[in-house]
Design an enzyme around this catalytic site. Structure first.
Site, PDB file in Angstrom:
ATOM      1  CG  HIS A 163      -1.948   1.404   1.326  1.00 15.55           C
ATOM      2  ND1 HIS A 163      -3.221   0.783   0.969  1.00 15.55           N
ATOM      3  CD2 HIS A 163      -1.603   2.846   1.592  1.00 15.55           C
ATOM      4  CE1 HIS A 163      -3.681   1.750   0.843  1.00 15.55           C
ATOM      5  NE2 HIS A 163      -2.760   2.840   1.221  1.00 15.55           N
ATOM      6  CB  CYS A 164       2.275   2.987  -2.578  1.00 14.20           C
ATOM      7  SG  CYS A 164       3.029   4.888  -2.796  1.00 14.20           S
ATOM      8  CB  VAL A 165       1.361   6.570   2.006  1.00 13.43           C
ATOM      9  CG1 VAL A 165       1.486   5.831   3.481  1.00 13.43           C
ATOM     10  CG2 VAL A 165       2.904   6.991   1.683  1.00 13.43           C
ATOM     11  CB  VAL A 168      -3.858   7.818  -1.564  1.00 11.19           C
ATOM     12  CG1 VAL A 168      -5.014   8.459  -0.481  1.00 11.19           C
ATOM     13  CG2 VAL A 168      -3.509   8.800  -1.738  1.00 11.19           C
TER      14      VAL A 168
END
Length: 316
Positions: A163-165, A168
């Protein structure tokens, strides 16, 4: 005592993960702010005026601006493709077993599982030699091969990488290629900005008078430092993902491979590459796939993955 402490720590970590949902559009605005600062420093403060001033630097300024805008367009195209492309969760009622009479699916019991699975399904669903059902207790459903639950998104994601911040979003089966292209064009863009602003950065530490307002000079300095940092960090991240693609694995699976003597999905670097980028070269550098690739390569859909031929008919 130690076990309860470990459980409490894991619970706190997941609470932290769910808190990441609150970032929402903040990270997207941060990315756009960095792009805006870079655009202001390169185009409006330095190479735009050099292009309009004429003289021997006009051609160089034109080349820099042309390449800068092209890479920026490709960067943003791939970035928003990652942001808005659903990495795909498990389809409703997906199951290895289907009841034709009732039209419903139901999880298999462990005693039924071994007898009803073929070798490929057994290899795909088991990380060891013993086939096992991969069941998500949070989603209350079976998980297809290479599927993992994302604690931030709150759902199981097909071929989840991480999951890449920054985007998003989860990086998974349908947007992993777009994410890699985003890294690729980000590296090229930040490297171009770093090299083009290097003479201006060096001038800060010389006795030469530098034209421009203090705000423009400060923005140029900040832009150089930011792009240099991003260029180096993205390069390392990109090298890591190139090695993952060549082995047909994900960031999560890289840890799972440590417990297995062989990785069943490693088909050779050419076929591994095709499972991410497709076979049609015209689509390799854009966030899209040809219809033929989507039809002929089931792995692009995230549900069906071929295994190595040397595992056919053998016990894992």
């Amino acid at each position: 005592m130690y076990r309860s402490a470990g459980v409490a720590m894991a619970w706190n970590v997941f609470r932290f993960c769910t808190a990441l949902r609150g970032l929402g559009s903040i990270m997207i605005l941060l990315v756009l702010a960095i792009v805006g600062v870079t655009y202001y420093a390169v185009v409006l403060c330095n190479y735009g005026p050099a292009l309009l001033a004429g003289g021997p630097t006009t051609l160089a300024a034109f080349a820099v601006l042309l390449l800068f805008h092209f890479l920026l367009a490709m960067l943003l195209w791939n970035y928003f493709s990652v942001v808005f492309t659903n990495p795909v969760s498990v389809p409703p009622n997906w199951n290895l077993d289907f009841d034709v009479e009732t039209g419903e699916t139901a999880p298999l019991a462990s005693s039924e599982f071994s007898s009803q699975m073929n070798l490929q399904q057994s290899a795909a669903l088991g990380s060891t030699g013993n086939p096992r059902v991969r069941y998500c207790r949070k989603c209350n459903q079976l998980k297809p091969p290479r599927c993992h639950h994302c604690s931030v998104c709150g759902k199981c994601v097909l071929k989840m990488d991480h999951h890449c911040v920054w985007v998003v979003n989860c990086v998974g089966a349908l947007n992993y290629k777009y994410f890699l292209l985003f890294l690729f064009y980000t590296f090229l863009e930040t490297t171009l900005v770093t090299l083009s602003l290097l003479p201006h950065f060096i001038a800060f530490f010389s006795d030469v008078d530098i034209p421009g307002s203090p705000a423009a000079l400060a923005t140029t300095f900040l832009t150089f430092v930011l792009n240099l940092a991003f260029s180096l960090s993205v390069l390392g991240f990109m090298i890591m993902h190139i090695s993952l693609v060549s082995a047909n694995t994900t960031t999560i699976e890289a840890y799972e491979k440590k417990t297995t003597p062989h990785w069943i999905y490693d088909l050779g670097w050419k076929r591994n590459f095709a499972q991410v980028f497709g076979n049609d070269r015209k689509y390799w550098f854009i966030p899209a796939y040809s219809e033929e690739d989507l039809r002929r390569i089931p792995a692009l859909q995230g549900l069906d993955y071929p295994v190595r031929s040397d595992f056919d008919g053998q016990e894992l």
